[in-house]
Design a protein around this motif. Structure first.
Motif, PDB file in Angstrom:
ATOM      1  N   ASN A 196      12.720 -53.163  23.359  1.00  0.00           N
ATOM      2  CA  ASN A 196      11.421 -53.996  24.031  1.00  0.00           C
ATOM      3  C   ASN A 196      10.982 -53.247  25.398  1.00  0.00           C
ATOM      4  N   LEU A 206       5.581 -60.096  28.288  1.00  0.00           N
ATOM      5  CA  LEU A 206       4.981 -61.201  28.317  1.00  0.00           C
ATOM      6  C   LEU A 206       4.700 -62.067  26.999  1.00  0.00           C
ATOM      7  N   LYS A 207       4.357 -61.351  26.075  1.00  0.00           N
ATOM      8  CA  LYS A 207       4.117 -61.886  24.655  1.00  0.00           C
ATOM      9  C   LYS A 207       4.495 -61.031  23.692  1.00  0.00           C
ATOM     10  N   ASP A 208       5.211 -61.536  22.533  1.00  0.00           N
ATOM     11  CA  ASP A 208       5.633 -60.651  21.390  1.00  0.00           C
ATOM     12  C   ASP A 208       5.495 -61.081  20.028  1.00  0.00           C
ATOM     13  N   THR A 209       4.978 -60.471  19.403  1.00  0.00           N
ATOM     14  CA  THR A 209       4.556 -60.845  17.664  1.00  0.00           C
ATOM     15  C   THR A 209       5.089 -59.665  17.025  1.00  0.00           C
ATOM     16  N   SER A 219       2.299 -56.643  21.045  1.00  0.00           N
ATOM     17  CA  SER A 219       3.082 -57.117  22.263  1.00  0.00           C
ATOM     18  C   SER A 219       2.411 -56.668  23.319  1.00  0.00           C
ATOM     19  N   THR A 261      -0.802 -53.068  26.595  1.00  0.00           N
ATOM     20  CA  THR A 261      -0.781 -53.669  25.186  1.00  0.00           C
ATOM     21  C   THR A 261      -0.534 -52.671  24.141  1.00  0.00           C
ATOM     22  N   THR A 313      -5.267 -58.558  16.584  1.00  0.00           N
ATOM     23  CA  THR A 313      -4.491 -59.587  17.135  1.00  0.00           C
ATOM     24  C   THR A 313      -3.950 -59.024  18.689  1.00  0.00           C
ATOM     25  N   GLN A 359      -4.714 -61.576  21.941  1.00  0.00           N
ATOM     26  CA  GLN A 359      -3.783 -61.748  22.788  1.00  0.00           C
ATOM     27  C   GLN A 359      -3.873 -61.281  24.513  1.00  0.00           C
ATOM     28  N   ASP A 365      -6.563 -63.960  25.867  1.00  0.00           N
ATOM     29  CA  ASP A 365      -6.072 -65.054  26.085  1.00  0.00           C
ATOM     30  C   ASP A 365      -5.214 -65.244  27.365  1.00  0.00           C
ATOM     31  N   THR A 366      -4.329 -64.059  27.617  1.00  0.00           N
ATOM     32  CA  THR A 366      -3.715 -63.712  28.856  1.00  0.00           C
ATOM     33  C   THR A 366      -4.568 -63.713  29.904  1.00  0.00           C
ATOM     34  N   GLU A 404      -5.877 -67.127  30.943  1.00  0.00           N
ATOM     35  CA  GLU A 404      -4.705 -68.042  31.582  1.00  0.00           C
ATOM     36  C   GLU A 404      -4.136 -67.644  32.940  1.00  0.00           C
TER      37      GLU A 404
END
Length: 633
Positions: free
Chosen positions: A388, A413-416, A420, A433, A450, A454, A457-458, A461
């Motif tokens: 990771n 931060l985010k993971d699918t 990621s 990314t 995707t 992601q 969105d970040t 935020e």
């Protein structure tokens, strides 16, 4: 209310219009009600040829009708109960409807009789037979079409209803060498609007009697019968070549024509056979069209049929006009680049004018006071201490070096399963990314939209309203995917995010902007040359793809098609005439969505039938090949 097909095709037609590529091709249906329809017109010629005895010319129809009645009589004799009378049974059978070819042959015979009295007599008869009801209102579809500025219109009509309805009357041209040369020049130069009357022109039918300037010699170019059609097609090579050039370089929008005339079908077929499919399919708006004729037009002429009735066509053209009229009144503002931003190549991503995308051929900035910077990276998937953690390539190394940052100071931060997102711990404005199929540890074009969602969105935020990013998952020169494919998918991810509207963060009334930095020379050239059309990719929600059908010992058929991402592979196969024997067929997608050694590999069609075009990895510009197992790849 327009039907769904018209709604879906509208953005693509607007795109072609904005690029100056859309050309209306109008037939008798655009003037019907005020002028006679084709069959009524020919019946008028027959009456003029043999007054009081037009049935002599209609012998073909009489013979067919007699055969129909004889068949009815035979069926009656075979009936067991004998309840039906011959009259009842005859009424129950559909009356014979003459084909387009039959009517053309009847017209040819009538014209040959009339022409014996001189060409002036033919012009006189045609003029007399042309108008059905001079007190009728102008056809609404003609009025709607006339309100739109068209650089070029092609017409098979003899009347001046459209030309006289235009605010600025077009220049009427015919088939002479000089006229054909002028039409070809108009493809490159800014000229006055042109109406190319390819079957001759009469004028004088418009109820206003508005004077339209045109060469009287166009009367001499009137084409009605079969013999005249053949002379035009075969003995006027300058016209045939000019028409082929226009057809190859423009997108036709057929209206008021059933596209059933043999001579035009042969001309279109010859062009497709010699030059192959054009850069886009053409489109035909028809009241009714059989599935067989739809398939024929798509497979052999590269024409997509959209059914619409007489009431829908004026409404459609009015909506089309409103969409291209101005930025303020446009139905879809994504059509317009930002004013004064041509050099920056800046585009609107939605109708709210609160999201833009710009293209820069410069490297990403070292400092970004109000926005964020995103680089493309990989992700370590192996077990152990490095799992990771980001894997860096030339793009991320370059940015890290310019910002004087360490390559290991990242947090996840985010993971699918396909995307990621990392953030640099020492520089919170810097993101990394990764768009991959992490299960297979391969690049996957389907993951890029995707990853874009992601990333956007970040940014929202965290209060960033400007995003500078490089190409995502483009790889290096030895990679399978050309950078253009990554660019296409990034645009798709961005436009889909903002298409339905979006909720802003803490900062009110502040637009969001994406700046894509492209340093790859190949992609820069494609964008500057117009071979990659960013406006089309943003505006159109479907995908224009190249389709091949390969059969053993047969010529490979090639099509340019517009497909919806949700379209099933089985539906696409059906359009191509593949409705059975799926076990003998294979399919391959190029570029392959995954980075593997099996790029363009053939897979069994039967395993893909229930998947959508999106699921198998179709993107704009994909080549979808259907081949039988016994044919060569």
């Amino acid at each position: 209310m327009m039907n769904k097909e018209l709604e879906e095709i509208l953005p693509r037609l607007i795109h072609y219009y904005r690029r100056g590529e859309l050309v209306p091709f109008i037939g008798a249906g655009m003037s019907v009600r005020y002028c006679t329809g084709w069959q009524d017109f020919v019946e008028g010629l027959e009456e003029a040829a043999q007054p009081g005895h037009p049935e002599n010319i209609r012998s073909l129809i009489s013979q067919r009708e007699a055969e129909r009645k004889q068949n009815a009589s035979d069926l009656l004799k075979k009936s067991k109960d004998g309840v039906l009378t011959e009259e009842d049974l005859a009424k129950s059978l559909p009356s014979y409807q003459p084909s387009s070819s039959d009517i053309i042959r009847r017209a040819d015979l009538a014209v040959s009789i009339i022409r014996a009295e001189g060409h002036s007599r033919l012009v006189e008869v045609v003029r007399k037979c042309l108008v059905k009801d001079s007190k009728a209102e102008l056809p609404k579809q003609t009025e709607a079409l006339s309100k739109i500025y068209w650089p070029l219109i092609i017409s098979t009509n003899y009347d001046d209803l459209l030309a006289a309805s235009c605010t600025k009357a077009p220049r009427i041209l015919g088939r002479s060498p000089a006229d054909c040369q002028f039409v070809l020049q108009s493809l490159e130069l800014n000229t006055s609007p042109i109406l190319w009357a390819v079957q001759g022109f009469l004028g004088g039918q418009h109820p206003s009697q508005k004077a339209i300037e045109f060469d009287e010699n166009l009367n001499e170019q009137i084409v009605v019968g079969h013999a005249q059609y053949q002379k035009v097609i075969n003995l006027q090579p300058h016209f045939r070549r000019a028409f082929a050039e226009v057809y190859r370089r423009r997108v036709f929008l057929f209206m008021g024509s059933g596209l059933e005339e043999d001579y035009f079908l042969n001309l279109f077929s010859e062009i497709s056979l010699l030059y192959g499919p054009g850069h886009s399919p053409s489109f035909a708006l028809m009241k009714q069209c059989s599935e067989a004729h739809k398939s024929f037009l798509l497979r052999h002429l590269n024409v997509k049929v959209i059914e619409c009735n007489h009431n829908e066509l004026p409404e459609f053209l009015t909506k089309f006009e409103n969409s291209i009229g101005s930025n303020k009144g446009a139905a879809d503002k994504r059509l317009f680049q930002i004013a004064g931003a041509a050099s920056k190549q800046e585009y609107l991503l939605n109708n709210n004018s609160d999201a833009t995308l710009s293209i820069s051929f410069m490297a990403m900035p070292n400092d970004c006071e109000e926005g964020a910077i995103a680089v493309s990276i990989g992700k370590e998937s192996s077990e152990g201490k490095g799992k990771n953690k980001p894997k860096h390539g030339s793009q991320s190394f370059s940015v890290l070096k310019s910002l004087q940052l360490q390559q290991d100071d990242w947090k996840l931060l985010k993971d699918t399963s396909t995307a990621s997102l990392f953030q640099h711990e020492k520089e919170p404005r810097l993101f990394g990314t990764a768009a991959r199929n992490f299960e297979k540890d391969t690049r996957d074009l389907r993951a890029i939209p995707t990853a874009m969602k992601q990333l956007i969105d970040t940014c929202l935020e965290k209060g960033y309203y400007e995003l500078h990013c490089g190409l995502i998952s483009a790889g290096d020169k030895t990679g399978q995917h050309h950078p253009v494919h990554s660019y296409i998918q990034m645009l798709r991810g961005a436009k889909n995010y903002f298409k339905q509207g979006w909720k802003k963060g803490k900062v009110a009334d502040k637009p969001f902007s994406i700046i894509v930095h492209i340093v790859d020379a190949d992609l820069q050239n494609l964008l500057m040359s117009g071979k990659v059309k960013t406006d089309e990719l943003i505006l159109c929600d479907d995908a224009k793809v190249f389709v091949e059908v390969k059969k053993p010992e047969a010529r490979t058929e090639t099509f340019v098609m517009v497909v919806d991402y949700s379209m099933k592979v089985s539906e696409l196969a059906k359009v191509l005439g593949i409705t059975s024997g799926f076990a003998t067929w294979q399919i391959c997608i190029t570029p392959s969505p995954e980075k593997s050694d099996q790029d363009g590999a053939l897979v069994p069609l039967k395993d893909e039938l229930d998947k959508s075009c999106e699921q198998i990895g179709v993107i704009p510009g994909s080549r979808v090949s259907f081949t039988t197992k016994t044919s060569s790849k």
